[in-house]
Every structure is written in structure tokens, then in C-alpha cells.
Design an enzyme around this catalytic site. Structure first.
Site, PDB file in Angstrom:
ATOM      1  N   GLY A 154       0.826  -1.191   0.000  1.00  0.00           N
ATOM      2  CA  GLY A 154       0.000   0.000   0.000  1.00  0.00           C
ATOM      3  C   GLY A 154       0.864   1.246   0.000  1.00  0.00           C
ATOM      4  CB  CYS A 155       0.115   4.694  -1.095  1.00  0.00           C
ATOM      5  SG  CYS A 155      -1.520   4.886  -0.365  1.00  0.00           S
ATOM      6  CE1 TYR A 156      -1.541   8.060   4.101  1.00  0.00           C
ATOM      7  CE2 TYR A 156      -3.335   6.515   3.767  1.00  0.00           C
ATOM      8  CZ  TYR A 156      -2.879   7.814   3.886  1.00  0.00           C
ATOM      9  OH  TYR A 156      -3.766   8.861   3.804  1.00  0.00           O
ATOM     10  CB  THR A 158       5.369   2.413   0.001  1.00  0.00           C
ATOM     11  OG1 THR A 158       4.837   1.238  -0.597  1.00  0.00           O
ATOM     12  CG2 THR A 158       6.665   2.796  -0.711  1.00  0.00           C
ATOM     13  CB  ALA A 159       5.290   6.830   2.757  1.00  0.00           C
TER      14      ALA A 159
END
Lengths: 352, 352, 352, 352
Positions: A154-156, A158-159
Site C-alpha cells: 500500500g501507499c502508506y 511504503t512511505a
């Protein structure tokens, strides 16, 4: 490379933001040819009806989802579907010999009970799922190279994991103190007509959502626990920001050794990411702006130690749709194919 | 009320965003007459040259700053100047019998050493400063009523303290676990031509700044320590958000009693703010959007307990230029004059 | 005024942006009491479920639409419905003695054939419609005072007609040269989940729509023709701007007398709008910014004559949801009730 | 191509938005090596101090401007300086054998009196200037190929001329009816700390500026007159839009032949731009969004004929900093070097 030597790729769920990113990235990739665009509700439409700016480039229609047909034409399949669908399609595609990169949550979890608890969906593809690799190359590069099924993060996560991994892996923090305050542009909500994602509602405003219950929480915890070799719980709070793209995760944790200073951690992070072409650790006193990562597969990381409180604050900025989604999937594919990890991927934002 | 009964008010530093808010609010206030607008670099200009949309309303010129002249015409003086100037002007104004409301940091600190350490300015007005009251009515209502000198709070401290005060005052949390992740629109940076505040730079981007060293930290800590009756340190991280107005403070702390649930805290907050007309505690599951507070003197508070982690997350949304600055100053003036606390102040956002 | 003396008002179609503006404006109006909120798809819901920020103010539920019930409780009814519904409801409400202010297009046209041609809806309420007055007070103040049925203007026509009326009424331009290049924030598209109105799509972008065929064209032409006493055709092009609120109409026309200069026209406009409290004609060289009008019922007008080309360029800025919709409706009601035209209406933007 | 075969390029005025675009584009260009970055006020600084996101890529310092030094190292020089400086530097650079591409207005005018009248600067480099070619490849491709000095077009003229050229060249419109209503993101104002370009001021607002007197007017008129072979005057009105990048020019003109329909013009435009790889003529009913062009060197053109009024409306969308500035300069360089016109230039927006 001649056209005939290119790897044939299909995208199922091509109409969403993940799909259109993949089309942009794969169109510019020197070793790939897009041969299939699939969708459900949009089947039969010209792709240019959905995205007129691509009319001069993409002449394909969106086709219905026929797994055998897909497998016959594609060596690689990207799945950009709502959660709970990839797990229906993937077994057949794998069986037919396709490499599969799934952008949904279906293949991110090593323990399917966790998935079922948070995503309210029972699963019966445990054998296949057990072979999936979590597609974060900075942590699982070698496994990705040898896998045929990638559960793209997911995007969150990853960051957040780019910010947290060196701290946890090196045992530098007290894991129970981890707090992730994350902020995302609204494209993370997808291309669907939700009232709260309207410009009239979301612009010039800001708020948290999914507090204490966002589904990216168990995903982050799984990887943190894997790195820590013990059970880690994190506090994760996402916020919707009035901008199109970009995620910033601001991560807080208490240092085990209060004597560490910012420069120490910059050294540790730089070493940790030495072989990772997309992670840029910033000098002391420089904090990442999401815009720096926009349109690229980069992740920028800024670090500050607060000696007054004994905490480290790590800020991690990515483009949620590229490093947080489609770009990272292509990065994984590059590894799976034995290509250079950064082949064909954007490494330089236009600015401002 | 006839014009002759109105309280005469002057604004020194009228050209900035704080000044133009005060002009808007005071123009609509039924008991106030603006009789003086002062400035330094803009002295001699028509006010409408700075803000053409006010040309039909404000016919005043900006006058030079002459303290005796100001004191002779104004019963009340608002100071909207850069840090370090109010402390030069205030003693004379107080001596002449004016009530003074200072929007800068000069009169926020009970310990001037703290001020000097963080603001790099020596002070010699300790006697005057010791009579100043911190202008947060929700905490210091009675003292404000009886004061002639108000140090109006910073925008971040206002949002953050509204979120934190009930927790600290009631001893519900471990103070050393407090983390404040705050987000502000760019108007907080003032009306000055800074590159990082350009639309071209700040729009569609997001980043932290002043990490571990922002000057609002000691201000928040002073009030928290006062409430806790012990020394409290907080982790405070501000972020610049691509929007004009609004602050959201997302506050994290570990509960002393892990058995408390969200509804318990909503009850406690509602009681704490029962007499505070501008604080709105939201129902369970509703989190504040900054837009709800925009253009008003309101503060919206949302609360969530995470039983998995034992933490409480409190979100507090205000308009940084109204409740976070000019509106709160007017609220204080209302109290100082014995008027209704909400007299003439906006209580309803237009939306969207 | 005691509560019992207040005029009772109902809003049908309260859930949209027009509805929520009316609720804000009418809640702050000293002579009005809101006694009914009606809706169709949202009937039975708490109003605060739709707009949580109003939870502390609006305790009403949204009720089903029962015309007799509405007429029994309301002296005045605002209709904020999709085009084609008001003409079904209005006859009964008028018959029962209600004053009706319709925000849709249904009662804007003196010739119902024009309506039917552009809105693809047949009409059988010609008798009622013939009594409707076009609710632009700056042009039709006296008729509005004596009417029981107001067809409130569209947002683009309001902005455009404020710019055009003095030119046409005084015969200063060649009507066939009129070009209106209009720009609107996305709230003009209403509170509905359309893809093109998503922040992710509309932010940081700009485009025209409805070129040569937008439905506000015949509405503008009708009023221009009425003013010119001859048939006028206009070129009207709307654009979607990445902002929440505000309309700017940039109007071009060729002057009959090429000797006129900017100051001449400013004099003419100022005289034309002398009795109109909401129209502000700007000095020479000042062009309106939509933000100046935001949150107010004001219209700002800037004028420039280009002696090189013999044209006049007039720029008109309003808040599309206030002067362009709900505020103008309240302005009309003030006139209908014999109150001051500006009673209870916002006249001062907060800025920035 | 080995490094030693690459063309050496210098950028004078590298610190502005034009400079940073060039650095991004030239870094990704396969046949170019950046060997010099020059500036005045920023000389001696690390480039990464100005743009930290480029720290991992650009290790150069900004050097002082020494023309002989520049000429000794660079085969090609881009000048990104304020108006009035390029004309001081260019003669020496040309004399030394450099190819020069100037992004300012200095070499855009064939008649230097026009330049002096609008830019208030006398010129004494008429001989050099007479050899400059206007750098719009879609119109002057062959001249550019053979020139050593390019006056790169302004952003508004680029968008406007792409829309107008086929109409004028083919004699399809009455030139005296041309109206250009143009809209630009705020990056067009450059990287300088102007109050009106602050996010707090410019966001959520919209206004015209430079009405009837913007300096891009004579530039547009010069090219239109050249195409028409007669003197053409245009009405040009720029607007500032709350977005970072992008220009939309909405162009109006009366058709000579009122029988022409939209499809006719699409055919004519498509033929006109057949050999222009960056111009995309859209199908009937599709109007360009600036976002489609963002980050690319593309220009999208939409066309509508209004048979009611006899006018054609043409909409042209570009990225003001790429096709409107730096990208177009590189496109010119490609032609000057005999490379493919689109070598190294971005042709595909990421979206949304």
C-alpha cells in the site's frame, strides 16, 4: 531491443489511477509491450474515452476479463482491482505461467487470518498466497527476484516502512513508541465519485480519517514485526491533504540510546539504502517536500533527533501513485525479469 | 449603542494578515469603533492600496506609529507587529491607560528567560510583562477579565492546547508521551514575499519545518506545565499544508487508565468546555475538518481512543487567523470589557 | 423582533450546496426562522449527518416533501431542486399563499418555449410562470418587491449581467460583439460525486466546457434582449477553475463610440449601480479578484477600455453560491418583505 | 553516444523556474552534457541549496557570468535572464561561435522599435538581432534549423499562436475580431517573492491582470501579422489561475465563411500540424485540460464552431514552463543540431 523481444504485459483494472499510471510507465519502458487492457464496468470502451489525453497514444479498447485469453497473450499481468478480486483471478493466471503483480491488498499478508480480519473476506487460496512476496524492493529485493507473485505494498506502508525500517532493523528504537502521522493527496482515494473527494469539499481543508482503524495498520505491523523479529504494534493516523498526489509520513519513536545525534542516523540510513537507487537520504536540516517525489519513483527521507525529548523524527515523502503503487510494481517487475532495478522508471521530478 | 458610546480601538501593524482580520472583525463588532490604523513601512498609504476589496469600507490612511497620539485616541490597542516590537511600545501605552492586546510572542511567557532563549531578544520590561495574561479564554477566562495586557496565543498553541488541556488538567495521560503533529495553511507565514510560501512552491506539496525547534514549543510547554503543576515537555512538529487557512493539531498521548473509552473522553471534554461557546466537541467517530472552522472563531475537537495501543488521539481544528489569532484577541477584549464573550464574532462557517 | 414575529421559512432541497448556504444565511438573518428542511433522497436523515459542522446549530431532520404540510408551516419557501421539479411543486405552494423563491432554472424564462428547447422539459404551468420575476435585484428591484414567485438567476448570468447591463441599457456597445469568457470554481457543479469534479482531477488543471451550448446562454440573452429592446445573441464560454468558490466573467464588446475612456465608463457604472448596495465598481486600474467576493453577497466590477482595439473589457467577480445563488435569493426575499435590501447578508469577505 | 560526443551546454540564469526546467530536461537528454550553470545573485551557491531535491543529481555550483569562460566551455548557451540582459551578453557569445537560445523577450522582435516601446529599453545590437529566429518550431522550423540565435517565444504567445496560426494562415477568420482570453498558473510569474503570487493570496482566487497592456500582445501581433501578411491587432487578456503550471488560451474569432463546421476545422488543423510531433488536435466535442499537457512538451488543441454566432472558439493548452518555455527551447536546439525534433523531450503526462 526489437518489438518481438519485448515482454508482453496486460493490465487488469486499467481504468483507475493505478491503471493509468501503469500505462504511462509501461509505455515509456524500453523492454515492455502492453498487449491487453482489461476492465469490468468499462469493458468495450475505448481507453481514450476515459482518458482523452492518451488518445494519440493508446488505441486499445478495454476488454472483458477472460483469464485464459489474458494468460495466452501476456507474460506478465498487473492486477489493479478492488480488494478481494485478485485472489479470485490470480491462481488461474499463476497456473498458466504468468507472472502476477497485484496492486490490491490480497497478497500482502503472510497470515491470511489477518487479511480476513481487517478486510472481511474469507480466503481459500492459501497455497498460492504463501508464495507471494511483499513487493517492497528495499527490504525484499532477493525474494522478489525469485517470485512469480508479488503483493505490491500500500501507499502508506511504503512511505512509512522506508522511514521505519533502518530504525527497527538496527534495533535503534523502542518499537512500542512508534507513531506514524501520515498525510496523503486525494488521488489515494481512487477514481470514484465520492463526495468527500470532490474538490469543493476537500480543497482548502484537512482532516484525519480511519483513526485507529485504517487497514494499512496491520500491513505496516507485519513488516515491522518481521524486521524486529517480535510483535510490533504501531499507531497509524492517515490524513487527507488538499493536493492531488504525494504522501508524507512523519514517524516518531523513542531512541534506545539517547546519545545518538541526527548525523549518526543519517549515516545509518545512508548505509541501509546504499544499494537502493530510489531512496534519497537528505542532509541534516533538510526535510522532504512531497513535490520533490511527484512524478517519480523516488522516496526522500529526512531525519531529525530531538535531544530534548529523546525521540527521532523521520519524514518520508513519496508519490503515492508511483513509488506508492504503480512505479513500485514496475520496480518489482524489473527485479523479477533480471533487468536493472530502475529501468524505465522516472527519477527526476519536474519542479515546481 | 450610539457611535459615541463605542469603544475606540487602534490597530498597530494593520497591514498584515492579523491586521486585516482585525479590521474585518472589528468593523462588524457592534460595540467598537476603529479610530486608528498604524504601520511602519506602509505609513502614509491608503489602506485600500493594500487591500482594494476594502476600498468601499475603509477610508483610513495608515498612520505612523506615535504612541502618545495612539493613546490619546484609543481606549484599546491591538498590536500586530513582528516579535520584539510590542515590548518596546506596550509600557508607554499601558502607562497612558490603554488596554493592550498583543498578537506577537512578546507577552506570552511568564518567564522572560524562556522568551529570550527562544526569541534571541533581551527584555527590560519585566514589571509590565509580569502583569500580562495569556489570552486563551478557555483556560484563563477570569484572569483575562481583570487584565489590561493580554499576550495573545500563537496559532499552533491555541489548536494544540484546546486538544490537550482536558487531558492534562484531569491527569488522564502520561505527559512525557505527548506528541503534537500540527498542520497549517500557508497564511500562517504572514503577508511577506517568501519563496517557500509562493503558490508555485507550496501548492500540491507538503512538508514539515522547524522540526524539534519551532518557537511555539516552549509556549505550549509553559501552559501544559501550568495545568499539570509540573514540568512538561512536548514533541511538536509543524507542517505546511497547501491551503490558505486552517490548522489541525493531531495530538497523541498514552492514557494512564487503559480502560477509558472514546465516549468517556467525549463526556470529559464536553464538561470541560461546557462554558466555552466557541469549542465544539464532536460526537464519536466524527473527526474535524479545518474547513468547518474557517472564517469563524470556533474550535472543533474530535477524540478517539485506541484500545490496541492504549493511546488517545485528539484532533483539533481552528482557523489560524481567527481563533488562532485575531478572533481570539477580540474574544479576550469582549471579556476585558465585560461584554458577552462571543459578541460580534463569527460562529458559522460558510461551506464548502 | 421576538421569535413569534419572525417569518417562517422552509427549504426544499436542503442537502445541496444551495441548501446549506441558505441555512447559514437564514440562521444569521434577524427576521427569519427556519421551520422546515425538506429533501427527497435524504428524507429522514439528521441534517448534521450531511454537514457535521452544523451539528451544534441545526437539530432538524430532513423531512419528506409534503406540499400541504410545507404550506401550512411556511410563509416563504426556497426551492433548491434539480431543474424540472420546481415547476411541479410551485403551483400548489403559490395557491396556498406561500411566497416561493426557486433556485433552479424553471422560472427564469418569460418564454417557456426557450426553456423547453434548452432544458428538454415540457411545461404546463404557463399561467403561474408568467407571474414569475427574474430575481436580479439590480435590474428588477421593483418587480421583485411585488412578486410572490421569483426565478432566481443562474450564477454565470448574475456575474455576466452585472458586467453587461450598463453597457447594453445605455446603448454603449455593439451587442453582436459581446463575448463572455466565464470562469467558475467547482462548487458550481453541485454536491454530487462526478469524476471531473474530484480534487484529483480538477485541481491543478483548467478547461472549458459546454462551449457554444451551455444552458446559461439563453438566460443571459433573454435579459440582454430585454435591456436592449432587441434580440441579442452572446458568445458564452464557461471554464472550470481549480478553486472551490467564485466566478469571474470577463466580458468583451466593441464600443459604439471609440472616444470613450475607462473613466467615462466607471462614471456610468457607478451611476447605474448607485442604489445597489452589493455592487462595487472599482477604480481605474483595479481588477476584481474572486476572493474579494467570497463569502459575501457582493459583486465587484472592474472596467478597462482598450483604445487600440476600440473594445471595452469588463470583469465581474461574485461568489457563485452567494450572490450567484443563495444570497441573491435572500436579497430578493428582503425586497419582497419590504425589509432593507441588505438585511442579514454578508458584506465583507474575510481575506486572504 | 559516449560522453565525449555529447554537446556541451551552459545555462545562464539557472536559478529560476526556466533554469530548473532546463536542468531537468537536459539531464535526461541523451545527446547533451550540462557543463556550466551561471547566475548573478546566486553565484557561488551550490545548486542544491536552491533546489534540494536535485542534490543527488546536480553537484555543480552556480558560477559567476564570465562570457569568455562560458564560450570556451559551451557549444550551446541557454539564457534565462530578466528582459534586457540577454541583449548585452549575446553578441559576444555569438561572436565566439556559441549557439544561443534566449528565453527572454530580447530576441523575439523583428522590429526593435516595437521591443523598445513595450519593454522600455533601447537597443544597439540590431545587426545581431536581425539574425535571430522566433523559436516556434511549428511555424518556423526551417529557419530555426539554420540559425545560431533563437528568441524563444513567451508562454502566452506559444499557446495562443498554436490556436490561431491555422486560422490566420488559411485566411479563415476576420483578423480584427480576434480575442484571446488566456489563463495561466502562477509559476509564470517566476521564482520571486511577490505578494500576489503567495499561496495565501493566489489560491482559491482568480483575476485578470495587464488588461489591454500585457507585453505579450505585440509578440502575438507580430507573428499573426507575419502569417496574415497584413497588420493584425489582437485583444489579449491574461488571468492568474490558482494552479502551479499550465496555460489555456481560449481564442475567439469570426469566421469568414459561416458555413464551416467544427469537423472542417479539425481537418484543417490536423493537416496544418501533420508534421508537428508535439501538437495534438482533439476530436470533436473534446476540449483540452491543461493537466493533460503538464510535464510535457505537448500542446492540445480543441475546436468548436458556434453556428449561432458565426464564430470559432479554439482552446489551446500547454505547460507554460515546458512547451511555453524550456521544452520549446530544447525542441529548437534539437532542430538546430539536426537531431530528431522530439529527442529527449517528455511526451506523456502523468495523470491525474
Amino acid at each position: 531491443m526489437t518489438e518481438s523481444q519485448k515482454v508482453t504485459v496486460g493490465i487488469v483494472g486499467a481504468s483507475g489511477y493505478g491503471g493509468v499510471q501503469l500505462i504511462k510507465l509501461l509505455s515509456e519502458h524500453p523492454a515492455i509491450e502492453i498487449v491487453y487492457l482489461g476492465g469490468d464496468s468499462s469493458a468495450g470502451k475505448e481507453y481514450a474515452d476515459l482518458y482523452p489525453h492518451l488518445g494519440h497514444l493508446i488505441k486499445n479498447k478495454i476488454e472483458a476479463i477472460d483469464l485464459d485469453e489474458i494468460a495466452s497473450r501476456c507474460q506478465v499481468v498487473f492486477l489493479g482491482l478492488p480488494n478481494g478480486l485478485a485472489c479470485k483471478f490470480t491462481p488461474r493466471l499463476i497456473e498458466k505461467g504468468c507472472k502476477v503483480l497485484d496492486l490490491s491488498a490480497d497478497y500482502r499478508f503472510t497470515n491470511l487470518d489477518t487479511y480476513s480480519a481487517w478486510y472481511k473476506t474469507e480466503r481459500d487460496d492459501g497455497a498460492i498466497a504463501s508464495n507471494a512476496v511483499y513487493g517492497l524492493p528495499e527490504l525484499y529485493r532477493d525474494q522478489i527476484k525469485n517470485s512469480a507473485l508479488i503483493g505490491c505494498p500500500g501507499c502508506y506502508p511504503t512511505a512509512s516502512l522506508l522511514a521505519l525500517s533502518p530504525l527497527i532493523k538496527q534495533g535503534l528504537i523502542l518499537p512500542e513508541t512508534i507513531i506514524i502521522d501520515a498525510k496523503s493527496g486525494t488521488s489515494g482515494g481512487g477514481r470514484q465519485g465520492k463526495i468527500n473527494l470532490l474538490l469543493a469539499e476537500a480543497d482548502n481543508s484537512l482532516g484525519a480519517y480511519g483513526v485507529a482503524k485504517h487497514r494499512h495498520t496491520p500491513e505496516i505491523e507485519q513488516i515491522c514485526s518481521d524486521l524486529a523479529r517480535s510483535d510490533v504494534k504501531v499507531q497509524f493516523t492517515p490524513h487527507l491533504i488538499p493536493m492531488v498526489r504525494g504522501i508524507l509520513s512523519t514517524v516518531y519513536a523513542t531512541l534506545r540510546d539517547p546519545g545518538l545525534v541526527t548525523e549518526d542516523l543519517i549515516t545509518i540510513y545512508s548505509a541501509f539504502y546504499r544499494s537502493s537507487p530510489f531512496v534519497k537520504v537528505l542532509p541534516s536540516g533538510i526535510y522532504p517536500q512531497t513535490k520533490w517525489a511527484c512524478g517519480t519513483n523516488l522516496g526522500y527521507i529526512g531525519i531529525e533527533v530531538d535531544s530534548r525529548t529523546g525521540r527521532v523524527i523521520v519524514m518520508s515523502a513519496i508519490d503515492n501513485l508511483i513509488k506508492g503503487q504503480a512505479g513500485q510494481a514496475v520496480q518489482c517487475l524489473n527485479l523479477m525479469m533480471g533487468w536493472a532495478e530502475d529501468l524505465g522508471l522516472p527519477k527526476l521530478a519536474f519542479y515546481p
